[in-house]
Design a protein around this motif. Structure first.
Motif, short mmCIF file in Angstrom:
data_model
loop_
_atom_site.label_atom_id
_atom_site.label_comp_id
_atom_site.label_asym_id
_atom_site.label_seq_id
_atom_site.Cartn_x
_atom_site.Cartn_y
_atom_site.Cartn_z
N LYS A 89 0.83 -1.20 0.00
CA LYS A 89 0.00 0.00 0.00
C LYS A 89 0.87 1.26 0.00
O LYS A 89 0.63 2.20 -0.77
CB LYS A 89 -0.93 0.01 1.21
N GLU A 114 1.03 3.92 -3.08
CA GLU A 114 0.63 5.31 -2.81
C GLU A 114 1.74 6.27 -3.22
O GLU A 114 1.47 7.41 -3.64
CB GLU A 114 0.31 5.48 -1.33
N SER A 139 -2.27 2.31 -9.02
CA SER A 139 -3.69 2.11 -9.29
C SER A 139 -4.52 2.35 -8.03
O SER A 139 -4.24 1.76 -6.98
CB SER A 139 -3.92 0.67 -9.77
N PRO A 140 -5.57 3.18 -8.10
CA PRO A 140 -6.43 3.37 -6.93
C PRO A 140 -7.05 2.07 -6.45
O PRO A 140 -7.20 1.86 -5.24
CB PRO A 140 -7.50 4.35 -7.44
N GLU A 141 -7.41 1.20 -7.41
CA GLU A 141 -8.00 -0.08 -7.01
C GLU A 141 -7.00 -0.92 -6.24
O GLU A 141 -7.33 -1.56 -5.24
CB GLU A 141 -8.49 -0.84 -8.25
N ILE A 169 -4.38 0.15 -4.52
CA ILE A 169 -4.13 0.77 -3.21
C ILE A 169 -5.25 0.42 -2.25
O ILE A 169 -5.01 0.05 -1.09
CB ILE A 169 -4.00 2.30 -3.37
N ALA A 170 -6.49 0.52 -2.73
CA ALA A 170 -7.63 0.19 -1.88
C ALA A 170 -7.62 -1.28 -1.49
O ALA A 170 -7.94 -1.64 -0.34
CB ALA A 170 -8.94 0.54 -2.61
#
Length: 482
Positions: free
Chosen positions: A330, A334, A340-342, A344-345
């Motif tokens: 993560k 970041e 990718s936001p996906e 990271i989430a």
């Protein structure tokens, strides 16, 4: 004066220790024990109720390595004992990643064999002066059948020998003597050349590292096209994806990101093509996020989410090391401008879940969110591609490459080419250096629940290609007939 004498004595002792030969038996014992303990600590297997023999396999592998330690006197003995231990898991995601290899003097008899499409071991490469033709079929050596010999001398130290992909990948090692003290190298073999039998007494000779690379590659040729798109003369959209490496700063990511961005931007033209080819030749895995992104472009997010509902859940081993690994993912993503936001989430969700399980004293954390939130499943679907979508695979497709095949075929794509490799239900590895510093232990962190494809089960193409997978033009002509 006394202090200087003590300092000099200490320095001489340190130098002597550095120059002392390594106790390879003790090194093996320490590393094998550390490998065993990391499996016990980080792998979900010991708590997998559907794999009750897992812990016994780990213990048996350690016991074998400890027995072999009595015979280990050098680096090759250490290496092959560790490889034999790891092979016992029959899992491509449990591995020994050698970081500091020592030189090993290789020998060969002037030829190497490999597996052909019919499952026979045939001569693939021959040195000058060796009276064996390319294509000669190996029948036996020293009274041991070719199949038994390869299983004993290669499969027992590589694992998963029941898979045609593993035999294709590793079969070329049969006639490479890498100083394994736990096998006997062949001395006399017989071959079938058309209708005649030829007996050969093996004359072993040195094999340099450079020649090994060339000769071994000839035993199992594999295409590795550059990552990127192309449009064929008939309008077919062809996307080569020879790697799914998850490093956001790696070469694969730098090639995949613009390709997926162009697919997204030009989706209307992409799905209107007479056919779409998702070419996975050369792909050995990496991150499954790439294949999910591509699937969302072609079939839409809602369709992808519905396809993923079929996987009941995932269970993660809730260990301190696994938690630190997910938190590290993560943080790294970041920090990347292209993270990718996906992804990271996802890393944040898994890390939080593992942390919660640890706080409750639970060895596994069950992530049922792969069944997808109902609100997302109910999103309207995009217009599906009217053309055929083909997934082109070879025998080396494993790990995240297999995830791609599972997902894309569930969405309606047709698999073509060769059988893939296979994996168990244990996935997502982390690495940890062993005490010697020679190698890392590579250990899975999660186990799938409810996956349609079983453990060590390859994905089999609807249309099988028997030609040379490196011939792009011939492949394109063949795909055009499907």
């Amino acid at each position: 004066m006394r202090e200087r004498w003590l300092l000099a004595a200490a320095m001489m002792t340190a130098v002597a220790a550095a120059d002392a030969p390594r106790d390879w038996s003790a090194t093996l014992r320490r590393d094998a024990q550390a490998f065993h303990d990391q499996v016990a600590e980080d792998h979900p297997g010991p708590y997998n109720r559907l794999d009750p023999a897992f812990a016994r396999r780990n213990d048996a592998g350690l016991a074998l390595a400890m027995r072999r330690a009595e015979r280990v006197r050098d680096y090759p003995g250490y290496l092959w004992a560790m490889r034999g231990y790891v092979a016992g898991f029959d899992d491509g995601h449990v591995a020994l990643d050698v970081q500091k290899p020592a030189p090993v003097a290789l020998e060969w008899p002037g030829f190497l064999t490999g597996y052909d499409g019919a499952g026979r071991q045939v001569v693939r490469t021959v040195a000058d002066g060796v009276a064996l033709p390319i294509g000669a079929v190996l029948e036996a050596c020293d009274g041991v059948s070719a199949d038994r010999l390869s299983a004993r001398n290669v499969g027992a130290f590589r694992g998963r020998w029941q898979l045609s992909s593993q035999r294709a990948t590793q079969g070329g090692r049969l006639f490479v003597d890498a100083r394994n003290p736990f096998i006997a190298r062949p001395t006399r073999c017989n071959f079938r050349i058309e209708s005649k039998r030829q007996d050969v007494t093996l004359a072993w000779r040195p094999l340099s590292d450079a020649e090994f690379d060339t000769r071994f590659a000839a035993t199992a040729p594999r295409a590795r096209p550059a990552i990127g798109p192309r449009v064929l003369a008939d309008g077919t959209r062809w996307y080569a994806m020879s790697s799914f490496n998850g490093d956001p700063e790696g070469a694969a990511a730098k090639a995949l990101r613009p390709m997926i961005a162009a697919m997204t931007r030009d989706r209307a033209e992409v799905v209107a093509a007479p056919r779409i080819v998702l070419d996975l030749r050369g792909n050995g895995g990496g991150s499954s996020e790439w294949s999910q992104q591509i699937a969302r472009v072609i079939w839409g997010r809602a369709a992808v989410d519905r396809a993923q509902v079929s996987s009941e859940a995932v269970e993660w081993r809730a260990s301190a090391g696994n938690l630190a690994t997910l938190q590290g993912y993560k943080t790294a993503w970041e920090a990347s401008p292209d993270g990718s936001p996906e992804a990271i989430a996802w890393a944040g969700k898994i890390a939080d879940g593992i942390a919660g399980a640890r706080a409750r004293g639970e060895p596994l954390w069950r992530d049922a969110s792969d069944a997808v939130e109902p609100s997302r499943v109910n999103e309207p679907a995009v217009t599906p591609p009217p053309a055929g979508v083909f997934v082109l695979t070879d025998w080396g497709c494993g790990s995240a490459c297999l995830d791609a095949v599972d997902l894309w075929t569930a969405l309606g794509a047709v698999q073509v080419g060769q059988d893939t490799s296979a994996d168990t239900l244990y996935m997502d590895v982390r690495e940890k250096m062993l005490p010697s510093g020679i190698a890392q232990a590579v250990i899975p962190m999660k186990v799938y629940r409810g996956r349609k494809r079983g453990a060590n089960e390859p994905a089999v193409p609807r249309y099988r290609y028997t030609g040379d997978m490196r011939d792009d033009a011939a492949l394109a002509r063949w795909v055009a007939t499907l």
